[in-house]
Design an enzyme around this catalytic site. Structure first.
Site, PDB file in Angstrom:
ATOM      1  N   HIS A 197      -3.939 -14.695  10.606  1.00 60.29           N
ATOM      2  CA  HIS A 197      -3.447 -14.274   9.288  1.00 60.29           C
ATOM      3  C   HIS A 197      -3.724 -12.803   8.983  1.00 60.29           C
ATOM      4  CE1 HIS A 197      -2.157 -14.925   5.204  1.00 60.29           C
ATOM      5  NE2 HIS A 197      -3.351 -14.706   4.689  1.00 60.29           N
ATOM      6  N   ARG A 212     -12.478 -19.254   4.076  1.00 59.48           N
ATOM      7  CA  ARG A 212     -11.430 -19.554   5.046  1.00 59.48           C
ATOM      8  C   ARG A 212     -11.921 -19.796   6.470  1.00 59.48           C
ATOM      9  NH1 ARG A 212      -6.750 -15.475   3.495  1.00 59.48           N
ATOM     10  NH2 ARG A 212      -6.313 -16.774   1.695  1.00 59.48           N
ATOM     11  N   GLU A 246      -8.395 -19.612  -5.518  1.00 59.08           N
ATOM     12  CA  GLU A 246      -8.241 -19.778  -4.066  1.00 59.08           C
ATOM     13  C   GLU A 246      -9.622 -19.899  -3.443  1.00 59.08           C
ATOM     14  OE1 GLU A 246      -5.643 -16.648  -2.669  1.00 59.08           O
ATOM     15  OE2 GLU A 246      -3.957 -17.430  -3.815  1.00 59.08           O
ATOM     16  N   ALA A 266       0.842  -1.203   0.000  1.00 59.46           N
ATOM     17  CA  ALA A 266       0.000   0.000   0.000  1.00 59.46           C
ATOM     18  C   ALA A 266       0.877   1.253   0.000  1.00 59.46           C
ATOM     19  CB  ALA A 266      -0.934  -0.015   1.213  1.00 59.46           C
ATOM     20  N   SER A 281      -6.450  -8.646  -0.505  1.00 59.02           N
ATOM     21  CA  SER A 281      -5.767  -7.638   0.319  1.00 59.02           C
ATOM     22  C   SER A 281      -4.655  -6.905  -0.432  1.00 59.02           C
ATOM     23  CB  SER A 281      -5.235  -8.244   1.609  1.00 59.02           C
ATOM     24  OG  SER A 281      -4.607  -9.455   1.346  1.00 59.02           O
ATOM     25  N   LEU A 282      -3.894  -7.613  -1.268  1.00 52.73           N
ATOM     26  CA  LEU A 282      -2.901  -6.871  -2.062  1.00 52.73           C
ATOM     27  C   LEU A 282      -3.638  -5.908  -2.994  1.00 52.73           C
ATOM     28  CD1 LEU A 282      -0.165  -9.534  -3.045  1.00 52.73           C
ATOM     29  CD2 LEU A 282      -0.089  -7.852  -1.219  1.00 52.73           C
ATOM     30  N   HIS A 304      -5.896 -18.321   8.967  1.00 54.90           N
ATOM     31  CA  HIS A 304      -5.667 -19.081   7.723  1.00 54.90           C
ATOM     32  C   HIS A 304      -5.634 -20.558   8.099  1.00 54.90           C
ATOM     33  CE1 HIS A 304      -3.954 -20.501   3.991  1.00 54.90           C
ATOM     34  NE2 HIS A 304      -4.046 -19.283   3.477  1.00 54.90           N
ATOM     35  N   GLY A 363      -0.137 -15.878  -1.838  1.00 56.86           N
ATOM     36  CA  GLY A 363      -1.305 -15.758  -2.695  1.00 56.86           C
ATOM     37  C   GLY A 363      -1.172 -14.432  -3.398  1.00 56.86           C
ATOM     38  N   GLY A 364      -1.905 -14.229  -4.446  1.00 56.43           N
ATOM     39  CA  GLY A 364      -1.593 -13.102  -5.309  1.00 56.43           C
ATOM     40  C   GLY A 364      -2.572 -11.963  -5.208  1.00 56.43           C
ATOM     41  N   ARG A 400     -12.376 -11.995   4.985  1.00 54.17           N
ATOM     42  CA  ARG A 400     -11.800 -11.528   3.717  1.00 54.17           C
ATOM     43  C   ARG A 400     -11.735 -12.637   2.672  1.00 54.17           C
ATOM     44  NH1 ARG A 400      -6.431 -11.556   1.777  1.00 54.17           N
ATOM     45  NH2 ARG A 400      -5.858 -12.561   3.724  1.00 54.17           N
ATOM     46  N   SER A 406       3.413  -7.852   3.284  1.00 54.73           N
ATOM     47  CA  SER A 406       3.379  -7.914   1.812  1.00 54.73           C
ATOM     48  C   SER A 406       4.499  -8.811   1.291  1.00 54.73           C
ATOM     49  CB  SER A 406       3.547  -6.516   1.207  1.00 54.73           C
ATOM     50  OG  SER A 406       2.500  -5.681   1.579  1.00 54.73           O
TER      51      SER A 406
END
Ligand code: SIN
Length: 527
Positions: free
Chosen positions: A330, A273, A111, A13, A370-371, A227, A45-46, A365, A40
């Site tokens: 997580h 999750r 995912e 971010a 999140s990214l 997670h 995961g992407g 989430r 980060s």
């Protein structure tokens, strides 16, 4: 005169903000240790975004809302998903090294709780690190990066109405006050409040508590995501085993090969999750050891180099086709309450990435959102501040207290307390006992100059633990990641659209009209 922006934290971010700010802004990034230490950097995961012809922003939004258990801000979610797609496409155009298929199309993974393949990865399971390094390489000239700068407090104007800077401690112990037109917190979450976590060691909730002490509102703190699959061998935590492994066909099974997610949820191993984490927790309580059966995954070492290395370190033989896994803390869905420009309730203070609560994640989430959120919220602040007519910064500041309450408590003790009562399953009884224990810890008022880094971290972690406990106790229903054994149903009549807010020593329950429940499936029965 150029606009000066202080950014605290150096994950995706923060770097997105730096990449998008206009060059007449002066940006100072302060990071507690080094740029290697952020969540980060650890993100396997992407980045989720719709790309395939059968996919759409609407479908991505739908999956986000389903996972979020009726607690997402729908307007905010739609906007972030839309803006995020534009940023990912721009990164792709500019040559950001996302993984490609042999025909040079993005190689898109799947995912948990995603109805489509829409996860962009880089280097297999090294997405976060590769993206951070890509953005760091392109840091514009107007960005100054100061490492080993532990920020202690925010500075406010004399009338206490605006954030006008920050005070940090250098590695030589000197306290430095830095004034700015805007301060942006990008400090991540609080995984280190728990003994088993995917988070970097620096994630002790500092940014959240600095914002709280300065008077900004915190919200949704009870929603902490566990997670399901951390690699744990002989009680030692080695790191995350990405959900992308299940996205490529791996399944969760016990020591006898029983598929533990079969018949539990329509998406089985790729259920949201919170659902998978609860099942795994119960299996462990019944004495079962859970494994990821990775035999269905082709070319495991090529696609998952980070996880393969973790397995080597943990002395797990990948040829057995089984990786021992267990859940761990997580991600914090809640955080500093922000508006669509990432502005907190304290003028001059912004929050981006995990430390902020935009409403995108609801109560749970969706993986790899999140990214995406970090990229969007960083860019938004850059845009808002580049185009804003910054009002003349007040030159007179209030005198922030340079002391902190340091508890006589070790971080491992705090982590164990939270693990017992504030983890995947909670109850009124356990939370009440935890609240009382936390309240009765002795503490010492210490000047920042005399407090070491670890004391400052435990002070923030302890203070934040008290707020999370209070929120978890108040929300006497189960929703998304917040599961109350004593109230195992979702109670829409009492809690739909309600948020628990902490501000200036007070806790209140507010109704947020933008939280609309369009969730068609529920992870819990309704009351
Ligand atoms: C994972 O790779 O499983 C984690 C991705 C995420 O938390 O978004």
């Amino acid at each position: 005169m150029s606009t000066r922006i202080i950014v605290i934290g150096s994950g995706i971010a923060a770097l997105s903000l730096a990449a998008h700010a206009s060059d007449d802004c002066e940006i100072i990034i302060l990071t507690k240790t080094t740029t290697d230490d952020s969540n980060s950097m650890l993100a396997q995961g992407g980045i989720a975004t719709s790309y395939l012809p059968d996919d759409s922003i609407e479908q991505h939004l739908h999956d986000t809302l389903e996972a979020g258990a009726g607690h997402n801000d729908q307007v905010a979610s739609e906007a972030i998903i839309r803006e995020g797609k534009a940023i990912v496409l721009e990164l792709l155009k500019r040559g950001c090294p996302f993984d490609k298929t042999p025909s040079m199309q993005p190689r898109l993974g799947k995912e948990g709780a995603h109805s489509q393949n829409r996860i962009f990865h880089a280097g297999g399971d090294q997405t976060g690190r590769i993206l951070v390094q890509y953005l760091l390489k392109q840091l514009p000239k107007n960005v100054q990066l100061i490492q080993s700068a532990q920020v202690l407090e925010l500075v406010k104007s004399a009338d206490n109405k605006r954030c006008i800077g920050a005070i940090y401690k250098q590695s030589d112990g000197q306290l430095i006050t830095l004034k700015a037109d805007a301060v942006v917190l990008s400090t991540g979450g609080c995984g280190q409040l728990y003994p088993v976590t995917t988070n970097n060691k620096t994630l002790t909730g500092d940014g959240l508590m600095m914002a709280y002490r300065a008077g900004a509102a915190l919200v949704d703190l009870e929603f902490t995501q566990f997670h399901p699959t951390l690699l744990i061998n002989q009680q030692h935590v080695f790191g995350l085993v990405s959900e992308a492994v299940r996205g490529q066909g791996a399944t969760l099974e016990d020591e006898h090969g029983r598929a533990v997610m079969a018949g539990i949820h329509p998406m089985a191993d790729l259920a949201p999750r919170d659902v998978v984490a609860r099942v795994l927790q119960r299996e462990a309580q019944s004495g079962h050891q859970i494994y990821l059966n990775i035999r269905p995954v082709q070319h495991f070492r090529d696609h998952f180099p980070t996880i393969s290395k973790l397995c080597d370190t943990a002395q797990i033989d990948l040829d057995t086709g089984k990786i021992p896994v267990s859940p761990g803390m997580h991600f914090l869905m809640g955080g500093i309450k922000v508006d669509e420009n990432s502005q907190s309730s304290l003028p001059g203070l912004y929050a981006i990435g995990e430390v902020a609560c935009t409403g995108l994640h609801g109560a749970n989430r969706l993986a790899s959102n999140s990214l995406l959120e970090g990229l969007v919220t960083g860019k938004r602040v850059a845009m808002a501040l580049s185009h804003a007519q910054i009002t003349q910064m007040p030159s007179v500041q209030s005198s922030p207290s340079l002391t902190i309450e340091v508890p006589t408590l070790s971080l491992p003790t705090l982590q164990n307390w939270l693990n017992e009562a504030l983890a995947i399953e909670r109850s009124s009884e356990g939370l009440t006992a935890l609240r009382d224990k936390l309240a009765h810890v002795d503490c010492q008022i210490t000047h920042y100059r005399n407090a070491c880094s670890k004391q400052i971290e435990i002070a923030n972690a302890w203070a934040l633990a008290k707020l999370i406990t209070q929120s978890a106790l108040l929300r006497d229903e189960s929703r998304g990641s917040h599961y109350r054994k004593d109230s195992p149903k979702r109670c829409d009549s009492k809690w739909q659209g309600k948020q628990i807010v902490h501000q200036l020593g007070r806790v209140s329950i507010i109704e947020n009209p933008r939280i609309i429940n369009s969730c068609t499936t529920s992870n819990f029965a309704h009351c």
